[in-house]
Design an enzyme around this catalytic site. Sequence first.
Site, PDB file in Angstrom:
ATOM      1  N   CYS A  41       0.712  -1.301  -0.190  1.00  0.00           N
ATOM      2  CA  CYS A  41       0.036  -0.028   0.066  1.00  0.00           C
ATOM      3  C   CYS A  41       0.997   1.284  -0.014  1.00  0.00           C
ATOM      4  CB  CYS A  41      -0.901   0.102   1.205  1.00  0.00           C
ATOM      5  SG  CYS A  41      -1.660   1.526   1.354  1.00  0.00           S
ATOM      6  N   TRP A  74      -7.841  -6.081   5.610  1.00  0.00           N
ATOM      7  CA  TRP A  74      -6.457  -6.538   5.823  1.00  0.00           C
ATOM      8  C   TRP A  74      -6.182  -7.816   6.655  1.00  0.00           C
ATOM      9  CZ3 TRP A  74      -2.845  -4.885   2.074  1.00  0.00           C
ATOM     10  CH2 TRP A  74      -3.521  -3.518   1.345  1.00  0.00           C
ATOM     11  N   THR A 108      -8.409   0.274   6.776  1.00  0.00           N
ATOM     12  CA  THR A 108      -7.236   0.834   5.971  1.00  0.00           C
ATOM     13  C   THR A 108      -5.870   0.739   6.757  1.00  0.00           C
ATOM     14  OG1 THR A 108      -7.468   3.062   6.887  1.00  0.00           O
ATOM     15  CG2 THR A 108      -8.736   2.367   4.677  1.00  0.00           C
ATOM     16  N   VAL A 109      -4.824   0.676   5.996  1.00  0.00           N
ATOM     17  CA  VAL A 109      -3.719   0.792   6.567  1.00  0.00           C
ATOM     18  C   VAL A 109      -3.041   2.299   5.816  1.00  0.00           C
ATOM     19  CG1 VAL A 109      -3.090  -1.494   6.992  1.00  0.00           C
ATOM     20  CG2 VAL A 109      -2.779  -0.709   4.706  1.00  0.00           C
ATOM     21  N   TYR A 172      -5.089   6.830  -9.145  1.00  0.00           N
ATOM     22  CA  TYR A 172      -6.460   6.062  -8.690  1.00  0.00           C
ATOM     23  C   TYR A 172      -7.652   6.776  -9.582  1.00  0.00           C
ATOM     24  CZ  TYR A 172      -4.154   3.547  -4.921  1.00  0.00           C
ATOM     25  OH  TYR A 172      -3.292   2.757  -4.312  1.00  0.00           O
TER      26      TYR A 172
END
Length: 309
Positions: A41, A74, A108-109, A172
């Site tokens: 990521c 995740w 999220t990370v 993105y």
Amino acid sequence: MNAKGEFNRDSDYISTRITADGRDGFPVEPGRYRLVVARACPWANRAIIVRSLLGLQDVLSIGYCGPTHDERSWTFDLDPGGVDPVLKIPRLQDAYFKRDPDYAKGITVPAIVDVTTGAVVTNDFAQLTLDLSTEWTAYHREGAPQLYPEPLRAEIDEVAQRIYTEVNNGVYRCGFAGSQDAYDAAYDRLFVALDWLSERLTDRRYLVGDSITEADVRLFTTLARFDAVYHGHFKCNRDKLTELPVLWAYARDLFQTPGFGDTIDFDQIKTHYYVVHTGINPTQIVPKGPDLSGWHTPHGREALSSRAS
């Protein structure tokens, strides 16, 4: 995705901060927190780099998720038994639900987890790295770089904001565009910004000031993924990074700096994008290329003035 097919990133993150004075209830304490990341990521990669550059490895532990995830979370599939050895959880969502059992947003990370409670403190990736630079100073290694020096903060913020909107998120917007018009507009915006960055870096080694700052960290993570993923997978294909001489040399300069290239795992990066994004790559076939040996070639930027003349 809006009605025009334009990709809009949800930017509503958990904004609790870990500070030297503990004003949000979370004071900086060695060993209390765990930084959870994934090498794949780009947003998490920032935190990995900053932690390394500042020498916080002994006071802020790190947990690595695998390169892929399902719709839920995740996961810690790289660890024995698929369980994080410190947090004792198989899925990062467990730490989010520990904070809020009804948490309904993305898992999220990067995320920083309070080991004492097992609950996420923050996943605000932009503020997180700034706080590592400014709130954890008592634990920085000797000679650690000033990634967010006060005299340059206004300029760093301005440059970093353009990098975020036009480049970090710009790739993105290309990849997840839902219409031709949305894609065309995103593509044009991205390469206008890359051309601006090339011009800015022509006669200076770094983006702001005479040494590496937060702005460089933020740009690097996108450049590192550009040819391996964004050029083909996200259709950002006017040029490869290797065909943009200034940015290619700049990226190699950073890659060869301890704390940058040693955080990059191209196999995990490619696996993540090509396997997880089934809407773009339904076969989940991961390409063998590109040739990555060029990252270790001389960049020739040592003699550059770090500030524009």
